[in-house]
Design a protein around this motif. Structure first.
Motif, short mmCIF file in Angstrom:
data_model
loop_
_atom_site.label_atom_id
_atom_site.label_comp_id
_atom_site.label_asym_id
_atom_site.label_seq_id
_atom_site.Cartn_x
_atom_site.Cartn_y
_atom_site.Cartn_z
N LEU A 190 7.11 -13.44 52.91
CA LEU A 190 6.12 -12.47 52.44
C LEU A 190 6.53 -11.04 52.71
O LEU A 190 6.45 -10.17 51.82
CB LEU A 190 4.77 -12.79 53.09
CG LEU A 190 3.61 -11.85 52.78
CD1 LEU A 190 3.36 -11.76 51.28
CD2 LEU A 190 2.34 -12.32 53.50
N GLU A 191 6.94 -10.74 53.91
CA GLU A 191 7.26 -9.36 54.25
C GLU A 191 8.44 -8.86 53.43
O GLU A 191 8.46 -7.70 52.98
CB GLU A 191 7.55 -9.25 55.75
CG GLU A 191 7.32 -7.87 56.32
CD GLU A 191 7.25 -7.84 57.83
OE1 GLU A 191 7.17 -6.73 58.38
OE2 GLU A 191 7.25 -8.93 58.46
N ASN A 192 9.43 -9.71 53.21
CA ASN A 192 10.56 -9.33 52.37
C ASN A 192 10.11 -9.08 50.93
O ASN A 192 10.55 -8.12 50.28
CB ASN A 192 11.63 -10.41 52.38
CG ASN A 192 12.54 -10.33 53.59
OD1 ASN A 192 12.47 -9.39 54.37
ND2 ASN A 192 13.39 -11.32 53.76
N ALA A 193 9.24 -9.95 50.41
CA ALA A 193 8.78 -9.79 49.03
C ALA A 193 8.09 -8.44 48.84
O ALA A 193 8.32 -7.74 47.84
CB ALA A 193 7.84 -10.94 48.67
N LEU A 194 7.26 -8.05 49.80
CA LEU A 194 6.56 -6.77 49.70
C LEU A 194 7.53 -5.60 49.80
O LEU A 194 7.40 -4.60 49.09
CB LEU A 194 5.48 -6.68 50.77
CG LEU A 194 4.35 -7.70 50.66
CD1 LEU A 194 3.44 -7.63 51.88
CD2 LEU A 194 3.55 -7.50 49.38
N LEU A 221 -0.56 -3.20 55.44
CA LEU A 221 0.14 -4.47 55.54
C LEU A 221 -0.77 -5.59 56.03
O LEU A 221 -0.76 -6.69 55.46
CB LEU A 221 1.36 -4.33 56.46
CG LEU A 221 2.26 -5.57 56.55
CD1 LEU A 221 2.89 -5.88 55.20
CD2 LEU A 221 3.37 -5.35 57.60
N ARG A 222 -1.54 -5.33 57.07
CA ARG A 222 -2.39 -6.40 57.60
C ARG A 222 -3.43 -6.85 56.58
O ARG A 222 -3.63 -8.05 56.38
CB ARG A 222 -3.09 -5.94 58.89
CG ARG A 222 -4.01 -7.01 59.46
CD ARG A 222 -4.59 -6.60 60.81
NE ARG A 222 -5.55 -7.59 61.27
CZ ARG A 222 -5.23 -8.74 61.84
NH1 ARG A 222 -3.95 -9.06 62.01
NH2 ARG A 222 -6.17 -9.57 62.24
N ALA A 223 -4.06 -5.90 55.90
CA ALA A 223 -5.07 -6.27 54.91
C ALA A 223 -4.45 -7.06 53.76
O ALA A 223 -5.05 -8.02 53.26
CB ALA A 223 -5.76 -5.01 54.38
N ILE A 224 -3.25 -6.67 53.35
CA ILE A 224 -2.59 -7.35 52.24
C ILE A 224 -2.18 -8.76 52.63
O ILE A 224 -2.43 -9.73 51.91
CB ILE A 224 -1.35 -6.55 51.79
CG1 ILE A 224 -1.77 -5.23 51.16
CG2 ILE A 224 -0.51 -7.35 50.80
CD1 ILE A 224 -0.62 -4.27 50.92
N GLY A 232 -2.00 -11.02 44.23
CA GLY A 232 -2.48 -9.73 43.75
C GLY A 232 -2.88 -8.75 44.82
O GLY A 232 -3.21 -7.60 44.52
N ALA A 233 -2.85 -9.16 46.10
CA ALA A 233 -3.31 -8.27 47.17
C ALA A 233 -2.42 -7.04 47.34
O ALA A 233 -2.85 -6.02 47.88
CB ALA A 233 -3.39 -9.03 48.49
N VAL A 235 -1.44 -4.98 45.15
CA VAL A 235 -1.67 -3.95 44.13
C VAL A 235 -2.09 -2.62 44.76
O VAL A 235 -1.66 -1.54 44.33
CB VAL A 235 -2.72 -4.44 43.11
CG1 VAL A 235 -3.16 -3.28 42.20
CG2 VAL A 235 -2.14 -5.56 42.27
N SER A 236 -2.90 -2.66 45.81
CA SER A 236 -3.37 -1.42 46.42
C SER A 236 -2.24 -0.61 47.03
O SER A 236 -2.32 0.62 47.10
CB SER A 236 -4.41 -1.73 47.51
OG SER A 236 -3.82 -2.46 48.57
N ALA A 237 -1.18 -1.27 47.47
CA ALA A 237 -0.05 -0.56 48.07
C ALA A 237 0.97 -0.12 47.03
O ALA A 237 1.59 0.94 47.16
CB ALA A 237 0.62 -1.43 49.13
N LEU A 238 1.16 -0.94 45.99
CA LEU A 238 2.19 -0.65 45.00
C LEU A 238 1.67 0.14 43.82
O LEU A 238 2.43 0.53 42.94
CB LEU A 238 2.86 -1.94 44.52
CG LEU A 238 4.10 -2.36 45.33
CD1 LEU A 238 3.74 -2.65 46.78
CD2 LEU A 238 4.78 -3.56 44.71
N GLY A 239 0.36 0.38 43.78
CA GLY A 239 -0.19 1.23 42.74
C GLY A 239 -0.39 0.54 41.41
O GLY A 239 -0.58 1.20 40.39
#
Length: 571
Positions: A190-194, A221-224, A232-233, A235-239
C-alpha cells in the motif's frame, strides 16, 4: 529489426549549439563532492521533439560535451520530468564526462504528447527514439542507457528487442516487474502504491507541485490507509482519480490477465548487452535487481552488481558518488573501450554491521545456510524441534493493525530502524539468540519456513531478521511477507522469502527473529475474512498460532554463540 542502422546513413558535420545547461542544473552541480573530475564543459539543446511510435511529440533535451570529436550517446527516458534532479544528474554530469545525453519525457508526461499508460508504451517509444537518433549527425552509432526506478523499466523495455547500436545498460535501483512493485504474494504494498501514485502524477510537473503533493500525502496517510473501503481513498491526497493506480491496486494476483506483458524482465534471459546493476539493501526494488542479476548470469551475459547501504532514494542522494562513479566506469568500458575504472570483481556489496565493502566473484557467494529454530520462552536456538506442537500465538486485529517500521520502502521512512517499541506489542513475537562469541556474517538470500494455524483461515504473516546490540536496540536487517489460506486450526507450512542481505552480527550482538500478522501501512491490512483488502468494510481479528516446526535459514552464517546459561532473551 527492420530499421536501418546508423552506419547505413551519411554523416554530416554538426555544429554544437551555444546553449549552457539551465541555471538550476548548474547550481545543483556545484553542491556535489567526491565526483570524478569533469573532462569537458557541457552544452544544452532543449526542447527537441522526437516522434513517438504513435506520432505523439516526445519532448527531449540534448546534453553534449562542448568539444570536437565523436562521443557515444546515452538515452535517458523518464516520466518524472527533465528538470532537477534529472538534468544535472544525468544530462550535465554525463555530458561533462564525454557523452551525448538524450533526456526525454515519456509519453503523456513533462510536456510530451499522448497519454501516459503505465508500462504499455515504453518498448515502442524507446525504439522510435533510437530511430530518430540514427538521423542525427552527432550520433556515432554507439548507444547506452542509464537511469533509476522507472528509468530502469524503460531500459528493459528497449532490451526486449535491442537495437544493434545498444552496447551497454546501467539499471540503478531499477524496476522490471510492476506487479512485484505493487503486490507481494497477493498482498497490496500500500505505501509503495501511494508513493508511486504521487510520483507519477506530480513529479514531472516540477519540484514545487511534487513536494506539496508529497507533504499532503504524509498528512493524510493515516486517514487514507485506514479508510473502509480502501478503494478510492487516495483521491484527497492526489487531487483526483488516477485510473492506472486503481487498476494496479485492484488486481492482486500475479496471473491476472491485467498483468500480461507488464514485465519486460524476460529480456535478461537472452541478453547479450553488458549490463550493470545497482541497488541498496533497503531498496524497495532490491529483489528485482537480484532476480535480474541471476537471469543475466544464467544467460551468459556480461554483468556487474553493486549493492550499497541504501534505500531507494538514498542511493541517489548519499550514495550518488559511488553510484555515479560505478555507472560511469561501466559505460566507459563498453562505449569508450576504457576499462580502467572497472572494479576487480563483478560484485561489490556493503556489509552492514561491519561498515565495509566486500568484492565478490558472484552473488550469492555460497549456497550454504545455517538453520535457527524458535524455542519456548522466546529463545532462538540451533537445536531442531522434535515435534510440531503449538509453540505460541498472537491475536492480529485489523482494527489496530501491527505497524510497519523501516525496511524497503520508497518513502523517507525506509531503512534500518530501532524495532524495540514495535516488539513490545502483544501482537509481535520475537525469538532471540544468545550473545555471539564471535562475529557472524550472513551473506545471501534469507528464508523463513513457518508452520502456522489460524482460527479464521485468512491471515498474513510478516517475518523479519533483526540485529540486537549490547544496548538492546533491535535493528531490522531484512524481511518478507506471505498470505495464508489455512484450514481452520490445522497447521499449514509456508516458506517466506525475506530478501537478501550482507550483514555482520558483531560479537556480543544477538540474532532476533520477529514474527507478526502484518506491517501497516507498508502492506494493506488483511481483513481476516478472505475479502479483498481494497474493498473490505468488515474486519475480523484472527488468532495466529506458531507451531514448533519453524525454521529461519541464514546463508553463510556459522555457529558462534555462547550457551544460554539461564540468560533471558530480552535481557
Amino acid at each position: 529489426m527492420t530499421s536501418r542502422t546508423h552506419d547505413a546513413l551519411p554523416r554530416q558535420a554538426w555544429t554544437p549549439p551555444s546553449g549552457k545547461p539551465p541555471p538550476s542544473a548548474r547550481m545543483m552541480r556545484a553542491t556535489w563532492r567526491n565526483l570524478p573530475a569533469k573532462r569537458h564543459e557541457a552544452g544544452w539543446e532543449p526542447g527537441l521533439v522526437v516522434p513517438a511510435a504513435d506520432g505523439s511529440p516526445l519532448r527531449t533535451d540534448h546534453y553534449f560535451p562542448r568539444a570536437e570529436g565523436d562521443f557515444p550517446t546515452l538515452v535517458v527516458r523518464s516520466p518524472y520530468g527533465r528538470g532537477v534532479p534529472w538534468s544535472p544528474m544525468y544530462g550535465m554530469l554525463f555530458a561533462e564526462q564525454g557523452f551525448h545525453v538524450v533526456l526525454q519525457s515519456c509519453r503523456g508526461t513533462g510536456g510530451s504528447g499522448g497519454r501516459f499508460d503505465l508500462w504499455r508504451n515504453e518498448a515502442d517509444d524507446g525504439r522510435a527514439t533510437v530511430a530518430w537518433l540514427r538521423k542525427q549527425s552527432w550520433f556515432n552509432g554507439l548507444l547506452g542507457t542509464v537511469g533509476p526506478s522507472y528509468l530502469g523499466y524503460v531500459q528493459w523495455a528497449l532490451a526486449l528487442d535491442p537495437p544493434p547500436e545498444l552496447k551497454a545498460m546501467v539499471v540503478q535501483v531499477g524496476l522490471h516487474d510492476p506487479y512485484a512493485l505493487f503486490h507481494t504474494d497477493g498482498a497490496l504494498r500500500l505505501e509503495n502504491a501511494l508513493a508511486v501514485g504521487v510520483g507519477m502524477t506530480y513529479q514531472h510537473r516540477g519540484i514545487g507541485p511534487f513536494v506539496r503533493a508529497t507533504l499532503r500525502l504524509q498528512r493524510r496517510l493515516r486517514a487514507i490507509t485506514t479508510a473502509q473501503p480502501l478503494r478510492g481513498a487516495y483521491v484527497s491526497a492526489l487531487g483526483g482519480e488516477v485510473p492506472w493506480l486503481d487498476d494496479v491496486m485492484t488486481h492482486p494476483e500475479a496471473n491476472d490477465p491485467y498483468w500480461l506483458g507488464a514485465s519486460p524482465g524476460e529480456a535478461a534471459e537472452r541478453m547479450s548487452v553488458p549490463t550493470g546493476l545497482i541497488t541498496g539493501w533497503h531498496d524497495a526494488l532490491a529483489d528485482q535487481t537480484f532476480e535480474q542479476y541471476d537471469r543475466l548470469r544464467r544467460a551468459g551475459c556480461e554483468t556487474a552488481l553493486l549493492v550499497g547501504p541504501w534505500t531507494h532514494t538514498s542511493a541517489l542522494q548519499q550514495g550518488w558518488p559511488e553510484v555515479f562513479a560505478d555507472s560511469l566506469a561501466w559505460l566507459r568500458a563498453h562505449l569508450c573501450a576504457d576499462p580502467s575504472g572497472l572494479r576487480p570483481t563483478g560484485v561489490r556489496v556493503h556489509v552492514g554491521g561491519a561498515g565495509e565493502w566486500r568484492d565478490l566473484d558472484d552473488w550469492p557467494p555460497t549456497p550454504a545456510a545455517t538453520s535457527w529454530f524458535p524455542a519456548p520462552g522466546g529463545y532462538l536456538t540451533q537445536q531442531a524441534p522434535t515435534d510440531n506442537t503449538p509453540l505460541t500465538s498472537i491475536r492480529y486485529d485489523p482494527a489496530d493493525p501491527t505497524p510497519s517500521i523501516g525496511g524497503p520502502l520508497l518513502s523517507r521512512t525506509a531503512g534500518p530502524r530501532d524495532n524495540s517499541i514495535l516488539e513490545a506489542r502483544e501482537d509481535v513475537l520475537t525469538f532471540t539468540g544468545p550473545p555471539l562469541a564471535e562475529p557472524v556474517d550472513v551473506l545471501g538470500p534469507v528464508f523463513a519456513r513457518l508452520s502456522i494455524s489460524t482460527d479464521t483461515g485468512y491471515a498474513d504473516v510478516f517475518t523479519r531478521l533483526c540485529d540486537v546490540d549490547a544496548q538492546g536496540r533491535s535493528i531490522n536487517v531484512c524481511d518478507g511477507l506471505a498470505q495464508l489460506r489455512t484450514v481452520e486450526e490445522a497447521p499449514s507450512t509456508v516458506t517466506v522469502p525475506m530478501s537478501s542481505t550482507a550483514h555482520r552480527f558483531a560479537a556480543g550482538h544477538r540474532i532476533r527473529w520477529q514474527i507478526s500478522g502484518g506491517a501497516h501501512p507498508r502492506y494493506a491490512r488483511n481483513p481476516g475474512t478472505g475479502e479483498s483488502s481494497v474493498d473490505a468494510t468488515d474486519f475480523t481479528p484472527v488468532r495466529i498460532t506458531l507451531h514448533a516446526d519453524a525454521e529461519l535459514m541464514l546463508p553463510g552464517s556459522t555457529q558462534a554463540a555462547q550457551p544460554f546459561e539461564g540468560e533471558q532473551p530480552d535481557a
